[in-house]
Design an enzyme around this catalytic site. Structure first.
Site, short mmCIF file in Angstrom:
data_model
loop_
_atom_site.label_atom_id
_atom_site.label_comp_id
_atom_site.label_asym_id
_atom_site.label_seq_id
_atom_site.Cartn_x
_atom_site.Cartn_y
_atom_site.Cartn_z
CG HIS A 61 -2.51 1.45 -1.68
ND1 HIS A 61 -3.59 2.28 -1.42
CD2 HIS A 61 -1.46 2.29 -1.93
CE1 HIS A 61 -3.21 3.55 -1.52
NE2 HIS A 61 -1.92 3.58 -1.81
CG HIS A 63 1.77 3.43 -1.80
ND1 HIS A 63 1.28 3.98 -2.97
CD2 HIS A 63 2.69 2.50 -2.19
CE1 HIS A 63 1.89 3.43 -4.01
NE2 HIS A 63 2.73 2.53 -3.57
CG ASP A 65 0.01 8.13 1.25
OD1 ASP A 65 0.54 7.08 0.84
OD2 ASP A 65 -0.74 8.83 0.54
CG HIS A 66 -3.26 5.05 1.68
ND1 HIS A 66 -4.55 5.35 1.34
CD2 HIS A 66 -2.48 5.77 0.83
CE1 HIS A 66 -4.57 6.22 0.34
NE2 HIS A 66 -3.31 6.49 0.02
CG HIS A 139 -2.07 3.55 -6.71
ND1 HIS A 139 -1.87 4.80 -7.26
CD2 HIS A 139 -1.45 3.57 -5.50
CE1 HIS A 139 -1.15 5.54 -6.43
NE2 HIS A 139 -0.88 4.81 -5.36
CG ASP A 210 -3.66 6.76 -3.21
OD1 ASP A 210 -4.53 7.38 -2.57
OD2 ASP A 210 -2.45 6.75 -2.88
CG HIS A 268 -4.51 10.97 -2.15
ND1 HIS A 268 -3.50 11.27 -3.04
CD2 HIS A 268 -3.97 10.12 -1.26
CE1 HIS A 268 -2.40 10.62 -2.70
NE2 HIS A 268 -2.66 9.90 -1.62
#
Length: 310
Positions: A61, A63, A65-66, A139, A210, A268
């Site tokens: 996805h 976000h 932090d990915h 998520h 996530d 995570h």
């Protein structure tokens, strides 16, 4: 046939001195696969010796932090004079944003970057002896996990039985093991099922990224050799886990127990547990009695075949 997993980033959205954000490197017999690419992933690849030579990148996805490590990694690949194409597999309706991210700093790579949009349930990669499929996760944005599942392997070859039937040692052994019927010099026909046992399962690796605990994950992860599951919080933050669409360690453990997996990796991990992630691990183990662990960044894990690695 090797299947190795390197946990490049096991932390949550906020990096700590011990844990980088999400990135998982998988080497399956020389096929190099990267699942998510948070900021700093290229440095983690150097620290832990995976190399930069990835063949495919799977994005769960959008976000930060990915995905924020993608531009830097691509620039590094370009500086190293890469000329092989790179395929980025991504959820529906994310291609344009990922394209913009790759070119966000005005850098056009000298190698082809392809974007493969794959919806849950579809095959992202049809590899040699395995495939990688996407599955829907729960998520606060369009998100998906990935399952790497190997083809079934031939059953065990019963050499004593083959010799008893008069099959000469040599090429006919291999043909029988590969499922071919053979004819002996005297005209006797030997069928594969006479000397080869039932097929044996390959290995299965599931990466959720996530997510809240989900029946879909349970179904996809059934009998997985390794489930890499979101475990951002301990029970004390269960309300926060629901609010942010993450999972607790205990919830991840319940998913693993229901799916009957062999190993559960809890990732995570929130920066709240930078000093001590043991509550997450302990609570997961209360729900799941299989092999359950919180990997440190850099941990290398070899996934053996079922049946005691044979």
């Amino acid at each position: 046939m090797s299947l190795r997993v390197t946990f490049l980033g096991t932390g949550g959205a906020v990096p700590t001195t011990e844990r980088a954000p999400s990135a998982l490197f998988v080497n399956r017999e020389g096929d190099r696969l990267l699942f998510d690419c948070a900021e700093g992933t290229q440095r983690q690849m150097m620290r832990f010796g995976t190399g930069f030579g990835i063949d495919h990148l799977f994005v769960s996805h959008l976000h930060g932090d990915h995905v924020l490590g993608i531009p830097g990694l691509i620039q590094t690949l370009d500086f190293n004079e890469r000329d092989e194409p790179l395929t980025i597999h991504c959820p529906p309706n994310t291609r344009s944003d990922l394209h913009d991210l790759v070119h966000a700093v005005g850098h056009d790579p000298g190698f082809h970057v392809a974007f493969d949009v794959v919806a849950p349930g579809e095959v992202a990669l049809d590899g040699d002896g395995y495939e990688i499929r996407a599955f829907e996760t729960d998520h606060h944005t369009r998100s998906q996990g990935y399952v790497l599942e190997e083809d079934d392997r031939p059953g065990r070859f019963d050499r004593p039985r083959a010799e008893e039937l008069g099959v000469p040692v040599g090429p006919k052994f291999g043909r029988l093991h590969e499922g071919e019927t053979v004819e002996l010099d005297d005209g006797t026909v030997v069928e594969p099922e006479q000397v080869v046992g039932p097929s044996r399962p390959g290995r299965k690796l599931v990466y959720t990224a996530d997510t809240r605990p989900s029946d879909r994950t349970v179904a996809v992860a059934e009998h997985a050799d390794l489930l890499v599951h979101d475990a951002t919080f301990a029970d004390e933050m269960a309300d926060r886990a629901r609010e942010t669409a993450h999972s607790t360690g205990r919830e991840a453990g319940r998913v693993a127990r229901r799916a009957g997996v062999t190993r559960l990796a809890l990732v995570h991990i929130s920066s709240r547990y930078a000093g001590d992630a043991s509550p997450i691990r302990r609570e997961a183990r209360e729900a799941f009695d299989g092999d359950c662990f919180v990997p440190d960044d850099g941990r290398l894990l070899e996934i053996p075949f079922p049946e005691n690695g044979t």
